[in-house]
Design a protein around this motif. Structure first.
Motif, PDB file in Angstrom:
ATOM      1  N   UNK A  25       0.840  -1.209   0.000  1.00 44.72           N
ATOM      2  CA  UNK A  25       0.000   0.000   0.000  1.00 44.72           C
ATOM      3  C   UNK A  25       0.869   1.251   0.000  1.00 44.72           C
ATOM      4  N   UNK A  26       1.902   1.242   0.844  1.00 48.98           N
ATOM      5  CA  UNK A  26       2.782   2.424   0.900  1.00 48.98           C
ATOM      6  C   UNK A  26       3.551   2.579  -0.416  1.00 48.98           C
ATOM      7  N   UNK A  27       4.115   1.469  -0.879  1.00 47.70           N
ATOM      8  CA  UNK A  27       4.918   1.525  -2.106  1.00 47.70           C
ATOM      9  C   UNK A  27       4.116   1.990  -3.313  1.00 47.70           C
ATOM     10  N   UNK A  28       2.917   1.421  -3.465  1.00 50.45           N
ATOM     11  CA  UNK A  28       2.089   1.808  -4.610  1.00 50.45           C
ATOM     12  C   UNK A  28       1.626   3.266  -4.465  1.00 50.45           C
ATOM     13  N   UNK A  29       1.339   3.686  -3.237  1.00 44.18           N
ATOM     14  CA  UNK A  29       0.894   5.078  -3.040  1.00 44.18           C
ATOM     15  C   UNK A  29       2.003   6.059  -3.423  1.00 44.18           C
ATOM     16  N   UNK A  30       3.232   5.755  -3.006  1.00 46.69           N
ATOM     17  CA  UNK A  30       4.359   6.646  -3.330  1.00 46.69           C
ATOM     18  C   UNK A  30       4.576   6.694  -4.843  1.00 46.69           C
ATOM     19  N   UNK A  31       4.668   5.504  -5.457  1.00 49.21           N
ATOM     20  CA  UNK A  31       4.902   5.463  -6.908  1.00 49.21           C
ATOM     21  C   UNK A  31       3.706   6.033  -7.667  1.00 49.21           C
ATOM     22  N   UNK A  32       2.505   5.802  -7.139  1.00 51.81           N
ATOM     23  CA  UNK A  32       1.295   6.324  -7.790  1.00 51.81           C
ATOM     24  C   UNK A  32       1.270   7.846  -7.804  1.00 51.81           C
ATOM     25  N   UNK A  33       1.699   8.446  -6.697  1.00 53.10           N
ATOM     26  CA  UNK A  33       1.747   9.920  -6.678  1.00 53.10           C
ATOM     27  C   UNK A  33       2.741  10.450  -7.708  1.00 53.10           C
ATOM     28  N   UNK A  34       3.860   9.731  -7.836  1.00 53.42           N
ATOM     29  CA  UNK A  34       4.842  10.144  -8.852  1.00 53.42           C
ATOM     30  C   UNK A  34       4.223  10.026 -10.244  1.00 53.42           C
ATOM     31  N   UNK A  35       3.445   8.958 -10.459  1.00 56.79           N
ATOM     32  CA  UNK A  35       2.816   8.764 -11.773  1.00 56.79           C
ATOM     33  C   UNK A  35       1.838   9.903 -12.072  1.00 56.79           C
ATOM     34  N   UNK A  36       1.073  10.307 -11.069  1.00 56.86           N
ATOM     35  CA  UNK A  36       0.118  11.407 -11.273  1.00 56.86           C
ATOM     36  C   UNK A  36       0.871  12.706 -11.582  1.00 56.86           C
ATOM     37  N   UNK A  37       1.944  12.939 -10.821  1.00 60.44           N
ATOM     38  CA  UNK A  37       2.746  14.136 -11.064  1.00 60.44           C
ATOM     39  C   UNK A  37       3.313  14.147 -12.474  1.00 60.44           C
ATOM     40  N   UNK A 109       9.823   9.655 -12.242  1.00 58.14           N
ATOM     41  CA  UNK A 109      10.212  11.070 -12.250  1.00 58.14           C
ATOM     42  C   UNK A 109      11.325  11.330 -13.267  1.00 58.14           C
ATOM     43  N   UNK A 110      12.283  10.398 -13.336  1.00 57.26           N
ATOM     44  CA  UNK A 110      13.418  10.609 -14.251  1.00 57.26           C
ATOM     45  C   UNK A 110      12.998  10.387 -15.700  1.00 57.26           C
ATOM     46  N   UNK A 111      12.184   9.361 -15.942  1.00 59.57           N
ATOM     47  CA  UNK A 111      11.884   9.006 -17.339  1.00 59.57           C
ATOM     48  C   UNK A 111      10.844   9.917 -17.981  1.00 59.57           C
ATOM     49  N   UNK A 112      10.163  10.735 -17.177  1.00 59.27           N
ATOM     50  CA  UNK A 112       9.198  11.662 -17.798  1.00 59.27           C
ATOM     51  C   UNK A 112       9.922  12.714 -18.639  1.00 59.27           C
ATOM     52  N   UNK A 113      11.123  13.115 -18.167  1.00 55.78           N
ATOM     53  CA  UNK A 113      11.891  14.105 -18.918  1.00 55.78           C
ATOM     54  C   UNK A 113      12.792  13.453 -19.946  1.00 55.78           C
ATOM     55  N   UNK A 114      13.107  12.174 -19.730  1.00 51.98           N
ATOM     56  CA  UNK A 114      14.038  11.476 -20.614  1.00 51.98           C
ATOM     57  C   UNK A 114      13.470  10.083 -20.887  1.00 51.98           C
ATOM     58  N   UNK A 115      12.485   9.970 -21.774  1.00 49.51           N
ATOM     59  CA  UNK A 115      11.788   8.686 -21.965  1.00 49.51           C
ATOM     60  C   UNK A 115      12.715   7.541 -22.381  1.00 49.51           C
ATOM     61  N   UNK A 116      13.843   7.867 -22.995  1.00 46.96           N
ATOM     62  CA  UNK A 116      14.725   6.797 -23.471  1.00 46.96           C
ATOM     63  C   UNK A 116      15.365   6.001 -22.335  1.00 46.96           C
ATOM     64  N   UNK A 117      15.334   6.531 -21.108  1.00 44.81           N
ATOM     65  CA  UNK A 117      15.946   5.780 -19.995  1.00 44.81           C
ATOM     66  C   UNK A 117      14.913   4.970 -19.219  1.00 44.81           C
ATOM     67  N   UNK A 118      13.683   4.926 -19.731  1.00 41.26           N
ATOM     68  CA  UNK A 118      12.596   4.285 -18.989  1.00 41.26           C
ATOM     69  C   UNK A 118      12.961   2.862 -18.535  1.00 41.26           C
TER      70      UNK A 118
END
Lengths: 148, 226
Positions: A25-37, A109-118
């Motif tokens: 729950x904690x892990x998905x919430x943290x990553x989920x907030x990053x996804x929304x951002x 967070x990193x791959x949103x600006x640089x999709x090639x490193x996804x």
């Protein structure tokens, strides 16, 4: 004393699910907030971000399987063994899920600006997942040695 | 969400800034302001306080040096995060050293011991070593010799770029290990402000160059018509 061992046994049986669920729950919430951002800043790849955010949910699935492997008639003789394997598996899964969530958030967070490193950005999260797999496999191996 | 992941969503919504590599800022002030609405009120107030002492367009020009220093020391003392407090202090210490270089280059004497001319650990060292080219601070600031050289040569653009580089690196170094917390937001804003300053500086330089070219072109035309 016998009752205490039985209580500990029950705690051990359910710990992998309970603690795994807390961690997921904690892990998905943290990553989920990053996804929304990240969605606020990008015009595509939303599904990819949400998919990565869901990765920490795997630990609760491992927890469910371990719970079934530990499930048996709990007696004073097997209570201590069930408790030790269950609680340590649960703690390990919870810890993995929380930190995997942070690793996924960083990857998003990193791959949103640089999709090639996804793909490469997901490597740390995948390595952390490996530790959950170790815990899962050896918990199953040891669970087979507990009488009951 | 509290703790180190308090601002995951906010930080993930902010584009990376590559400073001198980017000609235009990846996010403008209005959009940045919108995103910063995700800040908790007390964090927002703290960042506004910090901005009021380090951001040139927010510093109260009505303050004299002494009043500014008193205010800066009060605000720095009130910063809750040690990493952020050290980062702000370092920023103002760099500004103090640069100010001392400029004052000395302008022919000013050693600041009087009761005068307020800077902030931080090096104020007394600068006073004691006023005659030394690097104020005896080369160990802390290896770039001081290059800054003095550019100042002596009148290379304003080079000096500006050096200062921004040094400040940028200091902020990036302090930011390390902070990804989704208040410190990460604060250092991101500091870097955004530096990139904005450089972008504007370039724009000003370009405007001056354009004017010079225009003047040259017009004078050529007058000569042809004459």
């Amino acid at each position: 004393m016998n009752e205490l061992m039985v209580i500990l046994g029950w705690l051990g049986v359910f710990s992998p699910v309970g603690l795994g669920a807390i961690g997921s729950a904690i892990g998905v919430a943290v990553a989920g907030q990053a996804a929304i951002g990240a969605m606020l800043e990008t015009d595509s790849g939303y599904g990819r971000f949400v998919g990565v955010a869901a990765i920490p949910s795997s630990t609760v699935i491992y927890g469910i399987v371990v719970m079934f492997a530990l499930q048996r008639t709990i007696t004073p003789e097997n209570g201590a063994g069930l408790f030790a394997i269950g609680i340590l598996t649960g703690l390990a899964l919870a810890y993995v899920a929380v930190w995997q969530g942070k690793a996924c958030a960083s990857a998003i967070s990193a791959s949103k600006s640089k999709p090639e490193i996804f793909g490469l950005a997901l490597a740390p999260a995948a390595i952390v997942e490996g530790f959950a797999v170790f815990t899962f496999v050896f918990a199953l191996v040891l669970a087979g040695n507990i009488k009951g | 969400m509290s703790g180190p992941e308090r601002y995951v969503m906010l930080m993930a919504s902010l584009p990376a800034i590559r400073f001198l590599a980017d000609k235009a800022l990846p996010i403008n002030q209005a959009r940045l302001g919108e995103r910063l609405k995700l800040l908790e009120p007390e964090d927002r107030d703290e960042l506004l306080g910090i901005a009021s002492i380090i951001s040139w367009n927010r510093i109260d020009v009505g303050d004299d040096d002494a009043a500014y220093l008193v205010r800066a020391e009060r605000i720095i003392a009130g910063i809750r995060s040690a990493a952020l407090r050290d980062g702000v202090q370092e920023r103002l210490e760099i500004r103090t050293v640069i100010a001392a270089l400029r004052r000395r280059a302008a022919g000013e004497d050693v600041p009087a011991s009761n005068s307020a001319f800077g902030l931080g650990r090096h104020v007394e060292t600068i006073r004691r070593n006023w005659a030394l080219p690097d104020f005896g601070l080369a160990r802390f600031y290896p770039w001081l010799a290059a800054a003095k050289e550019k100042l002596d040569q009148g290379d304003a653009s080079g000096l500006e770029r050096l200062i921004l580089d040094v400040t940028w690196n200091a902020a990036a170094r302090r930011e390390f290990g902070h990804e989704f917390d208040l410190e990460a937001v604060a250092f991101y804003l500091m870097r955004w402000q530096l990139a904005d300053r450089w972008a504007r500086y370039d724009a000003d330089a370009a405007a001056l160059r354009f004017k010079a070219l225009l003047d040259a072109a017009l004078s050529d035309r007058h000569e042809v018509n004459a």
